[in-house]
Design a protein around this motif. Structure first.
Motif, PDB file in Angstrom:
ATOM      1  N   TYR A  90      42.954 106.788 -10.770  1.00 41.16           N
ATOM      2  CA  TYR A  90      43.619 106.300 -11.968  1.00 41.16           C
ATOM      3  C   TYR A  90      44.979 106.982 -12.048  1.00 41.16           C
ATOM      4  O   TYR A  90      45.060 108.193 -12.240  1.00 41.16           O
ATOM      5  N   ALA A  91      46.048 106.192 -11.894  1.00 44.23           N
ATOM      6  CA  ALA A  91      47.394 106.758 -11.802  1.00 44.23           C
ATOM      7  C   ALA A  91      47.791 107.462 -13.097  1.00 44.23           C
ATOM      8  O   ALA A  91      48.567 108.408 -13.075  1.00 44.23           O
ATOM      9  N   HIS A  92      47.251 107.013 -14.235  1.00 43.76           N
ATOM     10  CA  HIS A  92      47.698 107.579 -15.511  1.00 43.76           C
ATOM     11  C   HIS A  92      46.981 108.880 -15.859  1.00 43.76           C
ATOM     12  O   HIS A  92      47.300 109.509 -16.857  1.00 43.76           O
ATOM     13  N   LEU A  93      46.001 109.258 -15.022  1.00 41.32           N
ATOM     14  CA  LEU A  93      45.252 110.480 -15.309  1.00 41.32           C
ATOM     15  C   LEU A  93      45.578 111.559 -14.273  1.00 41.32           C
ATOM     16  O   LEU A  93      46.008 111.256 -13.166  1.00 41.32           O
ATOM     17  N   SER A  94      45.328 112.808 -14.651  1.00 41.30           N
ATOM     18  CA  SER A  94      45.579 113.911 -13.731  1.00 41.30           C
ATOM     19  C   SER A  94      44.518 113.919 -12.633  1.00 41.30           C
ATOM     20  O   SER A  94      43.480 113.265 -12.744  1.00 41.30           O
ATOM     21  N   GLY A  95      44.782 114.670 -11.579  1.00 37.59           N
ATOM     22  CA  GLY A  95      43.819 114.783 -10.484  1.00 37.59           C
ATOM     23  C   GLY A  95      42.475 115.280 -10.989  1.00 37.59           C
ATOM     24  O   GLY A  95      41.424 114.750 -10.650  1.00 37.59           O
TER      25      GLY A  95
ATOM     26  N   MET B  31      39.825 105.452 -20.503  1.00 31.91           N
ATOM     27  CA  MET B  31      40.623 104.686 -21.476  1.00 31.91           C
ATOM     28  C   MET B  31      41.691 105.553 -22.125  1.00 31.91           C
ATOM     29  O   MET B  31      42.721 105.071 -22.570  1.00 31.91           O
ATOM     30  N   ARG B  32      41.409 106.865 -22.171  1.00 39.30           N
ATOM     31  CA  ARG B  32      42.386 107.753 -22.796  1.00 39.30           C
ATOM     32  C   ARG B  32      43.675 107.747 -21.982  1.00 39.30           C
ATOM     33  O   ARG B  32      43.654 107.744 -20.760  1.00 39.30           O
ATOM     34  N   GLY B  33      44.764 107.705 -22.670  1.00 44.12           N
ATOM     35  CA  GLY B  33      46.034 107.698 -21.956  1.00 44.12           C
ATOM     36  C   GLY B  33      46.501 106.302 -21.597  1.00 44.12           C
ATOM     37  O   GLY B  33      47.548 106.132 -21.010  1.00 44.12           O
ATOM     38  N   THR B  34      45.698 105.274 -21.913  1.00 43.62           N
ATOM     39  CA  THR B  34      46.175 103.903 -21.719  1.00 43.62           C
ATOM     40  C   THR B  34      46.588 103.353 -23.083  1.00 43.62           C
ATOM     41  O   THR B  34      46.340 103.977 -24.117  1.00 43.62           O
ATOM     42  N   TRP B  35      47.149 102.168 -23.085  1.00 46.59           N
ATOM     43  CA  TRP B  35      47.623 101.567 -24.329  1.00 46.59           C
ATOM     44  C   TRP B  35      46.492 100.973 -25.159  1.00 46.59           C
ATOM     45  O   TRP B  35      46.691 100.520 -26.273  1.00 46.59           O
ATOM     46  N   ILE B  36      45.294 100.969 -24.572  1.00 45.67           N
ATOM     47  CA  ILE B  36      44.205 100.248 -25.227  1.00 45.67           C
ATOM     48  C   ILE B  36      43.840 100.879 -26.574  1.00 45.67           C
ATOM     49  O   ILE B  36      43.559 100.172 -27.548  1.00 45.67           O
ATOM     50  N   LEU B  37      43.901 102.210 -26.673  1.00 44.36           N
ATOM     51  CA  LEU B  37      43.536 102.860 -27.939  1.00 44.36           C
ATOM     52  C   LEU B  37      44.598 102.678 -29.023  1.00 44.36           C
ATOM     53  O   LEU B  37      44.260 102.280 -30.146  1.00 44.36           O
ATOM     54  N   LEU B  95      43.478  90.855 -25.082  1.00 42.83           N
ATOM     55  CA  LEU B  95      44.194  92.048 -24.613  1.00 42.83           C
ATOM     56  C   LEU B  95      43.233  93.169 -24.241  1.00 42.83           C
ATOM     57  O   LEU B  95      43.350  93.795 -23.190  1.00 42.83           O
ATOM     58  N   ILE B  96      42.255  93.425 -25.113  1.00 39.00           N
ATOM     59  CA  ILE B  96      41.304  94.504 -24.849  1.00 39.00           C
ATOM     60  C   ILE B  96      40.505  94.207 -23.583  1.00 39.00           C
ATOM     61  O   ILE B  96      40.340  95.054 -22.711  1.00 39.00           O
ATOM     62  N   ASP B 102      41.707  96.021 -16.173  1.00 41.97           N
ATOM     63  CA  ASP B 102      42.930  95.996 -15.363  1.00 41.97           C
ATOM     64  C   ASP B 102      43.144  97.293 -14.596  1.00 41.97           C
ATOM     65  O   ASP B 102      43.584  97.280 -13.451  1.00 41.97           O
ATOM     66  N   VAL B 103      42.819  98.418 -15.235  1.00 33.77           N
ATOM     67  CA  VAL B 103      42.977  99.707 -14.542  1.00 33.77           C
ATOM     68  C   VAL B 103      42.148  99.699 -13.258  1.00 33.77           C
ATOM     69  O   VAL B 103      42.579 100.165 -12.213  1.00 33.77           O
ATOM     70  N   GLU B 104      40.950  99.162 -13.356  1.00 32.30           N
ATOM     71  CA  GLU B 104      40.059  99.114 -12.194  1.00 32.30           C
ATOM     72  C   GLU B 104      40.632  98.218 -11.105  1.00 32.30           C
ATOM     73  O   GLU B 104      40.587  98.552  -9.938  1.00 32.30           O
ATOM     74  N   HIS B 105      41.162  97.073 -11.527  1.00 33.90           N
ATOM     75  CA  HIS B 105      41.752  96.160 -10.544  1.00 33.90           C
ATOM     76  C   HIS B 105      42.924  96.816  -9.837  1.00 33.90           C
ATOM     77  O   HIS B 105      43.021  96.819  -8.619  1.00 33.90           O
ATOM     78  N   ARG B 106      43.831  97.365 -10.646  1.00 34.69           N
ATOM     79  CA  ARG B 106      45.085  97.845 -10.092  1.00 34.69           C
ATOM     80  C   ARG B 106      44.895  99.040  -9.177  1.00 34.69           C
ATOM     81  O   ARG B 106      45.592  99.211  -8.196  1.00 34.69           O
TER      82      ARG B 106
END
Lengths: 303, 273
Positions: A90-95, B31-37, B95-96, B102-106
């Motif tokens: 997950y690119a948005h999370l730390s290692g 999910m934390r750190g994504t725009w979803i929350l 959107l949700i 999407d994170v999983e796909h990408r």
């Protein structure tokens, strides 16, 4: 009967009209470093995906720890760690946070995250976003993920792809240490013969989906031995002068000495010169993986 | 020194497969750190702000029937925002659903995830459950928004029962659409397709009385009509075939069952390349 960690029977995957994997009988024994060798597109990744139960075989069977996959996938996958193709993160999370997600799923204590981070030497960068990692660091994060659950076998698909020489060296050392120090069996794929040669104890060579060779690395090493090539003015005379040395005339008019013992080359040259044959050039030739493939394939066709 | 394999094997075999709790916790972590929350909060906030703008622009006109004692304060608020509310809910569902896979796909996580002792079907159900929870939060906040507008405009005492119903009934009615969007977003890697469907389809579907009332988009209109006061709230000349509250709930339940089962089966049999 030997203790097979991985065993496939006539494993086949067909896409359209093409058998990407064709009747593969893979055998990986406990404690081995099994080098899965093949050119790009030979079917290595497809095979590994079938081993992991990610894709379904067209026909044939996969057994891990003597249990059928994917039927009993849920029972055995806890004992398998894998890095399939490019590392997933997950690119948005730390290692560390990436590892924590896997740790949560596998129910592994936090302490183990620190351990795998230090094994792959990522401790100092654990707090950085995985998306900002270099390719080598991402690869090491992938290996850390594979090791997190303390697996009995680690499957690494081209783990040194895109790494710099230092990174390759590091990963190679890591892989070599796995069975020796911790009893982990390793299945590692590569398209580089030299790489497999430096770490594997056993080899499977795949070409166009078919397993051309499977056995101890020594057997393949013997086949890949180089030869000395000599360019001379009168090859037809030269072969007669060779005495007991294993010399034969190559198709392009050069001579091939099937030995890389330094004394042999010297004796041949002096015999040739003594016999009035001019030697233009003497060079050692390593046989490339392609050449070994060609030989194995032509043998396969002849048999 | 056995750093590579230090966790005792006994522990490993005791928890051979991932628990549902583990999957739920892992999903929360990613999910934390994504725009979803932030989005779950921004959605209802946006609709509420739109309501504020509406009242500022033409509040006098809107308040006339209330001040004349013809309708309740609640009806004033829901009449203005009801349609925007369910449209935002439909958009939010799309959107949700998209963001949660999407994170999983990408990042190509599927191959890593399903290389572990993780049930694919369970993974899908957990994702749906999370999406439903997030949508519930949005929906509840929407009622907070209604309450805020009513207090601000002095629309009389807060109708707690109506506010509660406005929070849960449209949410229940939106779940089939959420299930449908999750199915699309999981099946199709390029999220432009399910998102386009999620934006365009409600525009047509919610206003169409030609399609059956149990269809996901119509169902949300049905729920909102019920929240706003039943068939009486329908415009003049509308057919009197509105769903009752229990009909909305059972239609939703049945659709969710079918769509989530379908999605889970699809993910379970999917080739992960």
């Amino acid at each position: 009967m030997k203790d097979h960690v991985v065993a496939t029977t006539a494993l086949t995957k067909r896409y359209g009209n093409c058998n990407v994997v064709d009747e593969l009988d893979l055998r990986v024994e406990r404690g081995q470093i099994y080098g899965f060798l093949g050119l790009n597109g030979a079917g290595k990744t497809t095979t590994i995906r079938m081993l992991m139960g990610l894709i379904h075989p067209t026909s044939g069977f996969v057994r891990l720890f003597d249990r059928p996959v994917p039927a009993e996938r849920m029972k055995v996958m806890r004992r398998v760690g894998a890095l399939v193709e490019s590392p997933s993160y997950y690119a948005h999370l730390s290692g560390r946070e990436n590892l924590r997600i896997i740790a949560t799923i596998l129910d592994v204590p936090e302490k183990r995250i620190d351990e795998v981070l230090s094994i792959v030497r990522l401790s100092a960068d654990a707090g950085r976003k995985a998306g900002d990692y270099s390719l080598g660091m991402k690869q090491r994060l992938g290996i850390a993920s594979a090791l997190l659950g303390s697996p009995e076998i680690v499957v690494l698909d081209e783990p040194t792809n895109g790494l710099d020489p230092a990174g390759i060296h590091e990963i190679r050392d890591l892989i070599r240490a796995m069975p020796r120090e911790h009893g982990i069996t390793v299945l590692v794929s590569s398209h580089l013969l030299a790489e497999i040669d430096q770490m594997a104890t056993s080899v499977g060579v795949i070409h166009s989906g078919r397993l051309l060779f499977q056995g101890p690395i020594e057997d393949l090493r013997a086949r890949s031995q180089g030869h000395v090539r000599l360019e001379v003015d009168r090859p037809e005379v030269a072969v007669a002068l060779a005495g007991g040395l294993p010399v034969r005339a190559a198709t392009d008019g050069a001579l091939e000495l099937a030995s890389v013992v330094p004394g042999d080359a010297a004796r041949l040259v002096s015999a040739l010169v003594g016999g009035g044959v001019s030697v233009y050039r003497v060079e050692e030739r390593q046989r490339t993986l392609e050449e070994i493939f060609l030989e194995l394939t032509s043998e396969g066709a002849a048999a | 020194m056995s750093r590579l394999a230090s966790a005792p094997r006994a522990v490993a075999s005791a928890s051979a497969r991932a628990s549902a709790i583990g999957l739920i916790a892992a999903d929360w972590r990613r999910m934390r750190g994504t725009w979803i929350l932030p989005l779950t909060v921004l959605g209802p906030l946006g609709v509420t702000l739109l309501g504020v703008i509406l009242f500022l622009l033409r509040g006098e006109y809107m308040l006339k029937p209330f001040l004349a004692g013809e309708v309740s304060g609640w009806r004033v608020a829901i009449d203005q925002l009801g349609m925007v509310h369910i449209f935002a809910l439909g958009l939010g569902a799309a959107l949700i659903a998209s963001m949660i896979v999407d994170v999983e796909h990408r990042s190509d996580i599927w191959k890593q995830l399903f290389g572990m002792p993780v049930s694919r079907a369970k993974t899908y159900v957990v994702k749906f459950a999370w999406a439903a929870v997030l949508l519930a939060v949005s929906s509840a906040l929407m009622s907070v928004g209604y309450a805020a507008i009513m207090v601000w405009q002095d629309l009389g005492p807060l109708p707690w029962a109506d506010l509660a119903r406005a929070a849960w009934l449209p949410w229940v009615a939106a779940l089939p659409l959420l299930a449908l969007q999750l199915l699309l977003s999981t099946a199709i890697k390029n999220q432009a397709v399910p998102l386009a469907a999620g934006i365009v389809a409600p525009m047509f579907g919610m206003g169409m009385s030609r399609i059956p009332a149990w269809m996901p988009w119509r169902l949300m209109t049905e729920a909102m009509t019920s929240v706003a006061g039943g068939a009486a709230a329908g415009g003049p000349g509308e057919a009197l075939t509105w769903y009752s509250q229990s009909q909305v709930v059972s239609a939703s339940g049945l659709s969710i069952l079918v769509l989530v089962t379908l999605g889970a089966a699809m993910l379970a049999h999917r080739e992960i390349r």
